[in-house]
Design a protein around this motif. Sequence first.
Motif, PDB file in Angstrom:
ATOM      1  N   THR A   1      38.931  16.900  31.678  1.00  0.00           N
ATOM      2  CA  THR A   1      39.699  17.235  32.872  1.00  0.00           C
ATOM      3  C   THR A   1      38.983  16.763  34.131  1.00  0.00           C
ATOM      4  O   THR A   1      39.609  16.204  35.031  1.00  0.00           O
TER       5      THR A   1
ATOM      6  N   VAL B   1      41.052  14.279  36.443  1.00  0.00           N
ATOM      7  CA  VAL B   1      41.683  14.892  37.621  1.00  0.00           C
ATOM      8  C   VAL B   1      40.872  14.633  38.890  1.00  0.00           C
ATOM      9  O   VAL B   1      41.442  14.342  39.941  1.00  0.00           O
TER      10      VAL B   1
ATOM     11  N   TYR C   1      47.942  17.763  31.383  1.00  0.00           N
ATOM     12  CA  TYR C   1      46.995  18.012  30.302  1.00  0.00           C
ATOM     13  C   TYR C   1      46.190  16.746  29.985  1.00  0.00           C
ATOM     14  O   TYR C   1      45.920  16.421  28.832  1.00  0.00           O
ATOM     15  N   SER C   2      45.773  16.068  31.040  1.00  0.00           N
ATOM     16  CA  SER C   2      45.034  14.814  30.893  1.00  0.00           C
ATOM     17  C   SER C   2      43.654  15.019  30.277  1.00  0.00           C
ATOM     18  O   SER C   2      43.141  14.128  29.603  1.00  0.00           O
ATOM     19  N   GLY C   3      43.054  16.171  30.487  1.00  0.00           N
ATOM     20  CA  GLY C   3      41.747  16.437  29.883  1.00  0.00           C
ATOM     21  C   GLY C   3      41.835  16.481  28.370  1.00  0.00           C
ATOM     22  O   GLY C   3      40.996  15.913  27.665  1.00  0.00           O
TER      23      GLY C   3
ATOM     24  N   SER D   1      38.672  21.942  28.464  1.00  0.00           N
ATOM     25  CA  SER D   1      39.700  21.102  29.073  1.00  0.00           C
ATOM     26  C   SER D   1      41.075  21.771  29.023  1.00  0.00           C
ATOM     27  O   SER D   1      41.841  21.688  29.977  1.00  0.00           O
TER      28      SER D   1
ATOM     29  N   ASP E   1      42.902  22.388  32.380  1.00  0.00           N
ATOM     30  CA  ASP E   1      44.189  21.688  32.504  1.00  0.00           C
ATOM     31  C   ASP E   1      45.313  22.650  32.856  1.00  0.00           C
ATOM     32  O   ASP E   1      46.210  22.309  33.625  1.00  0.00           O
TER      33      ASP E   1
ATOM     34  N   THR F   1      48.819  18.432  38.508  1.00  0.00           N
ATOM     35  CA  THR F   1      48.998  17.296  37.594  1.00  0.00           C
ATOM     36  C   THR F   1      50.480  17.005  37.336  1.00  0.00           C
ATOM     37  O   THR F   1      50.836  15.853  37.103  1.00  0.00           O
TER      38      THR F   1
END
Length: 111
Positions: A21, A25, A50-52, A81, A85, A92
């Motif tokens: 994350t 982010v 939820y990029s992490g 994460s 997230d 996000t």
Amino acid sequence: MTLKVTAAVSIATFVLSGCGTLNTVLRDDVAATRELRKQKTYCQSIPRVYSGLAFDFCMLNAPPDMTGVLVPLVLVDMTASGIVDTVVLPYTIYQQSVLGNMGIYWRPSGS
């Protein structure tokens, strides 16, 4: 500081420095995806929502790590994460709607 506190702080710093994350982010797209390209992930893009977790899954979706260190660290990071997230979800979601996915492009050597 006691040895236990020093060890705990060192481990926490090490884990957070690799936190998916924080990489996706708080850093720009180029810096965030550089690590995934370095690991030669098979992922082509990751969503900002939820990029992490996506970052961590992409770290696992790469050629095998012969040292055996990467997988346990990524599995530990997935918990952190997932929590972070969720906290940054409103931000996000907005970023996803404005910018779309983060692209990850690399070429295998010899191609």
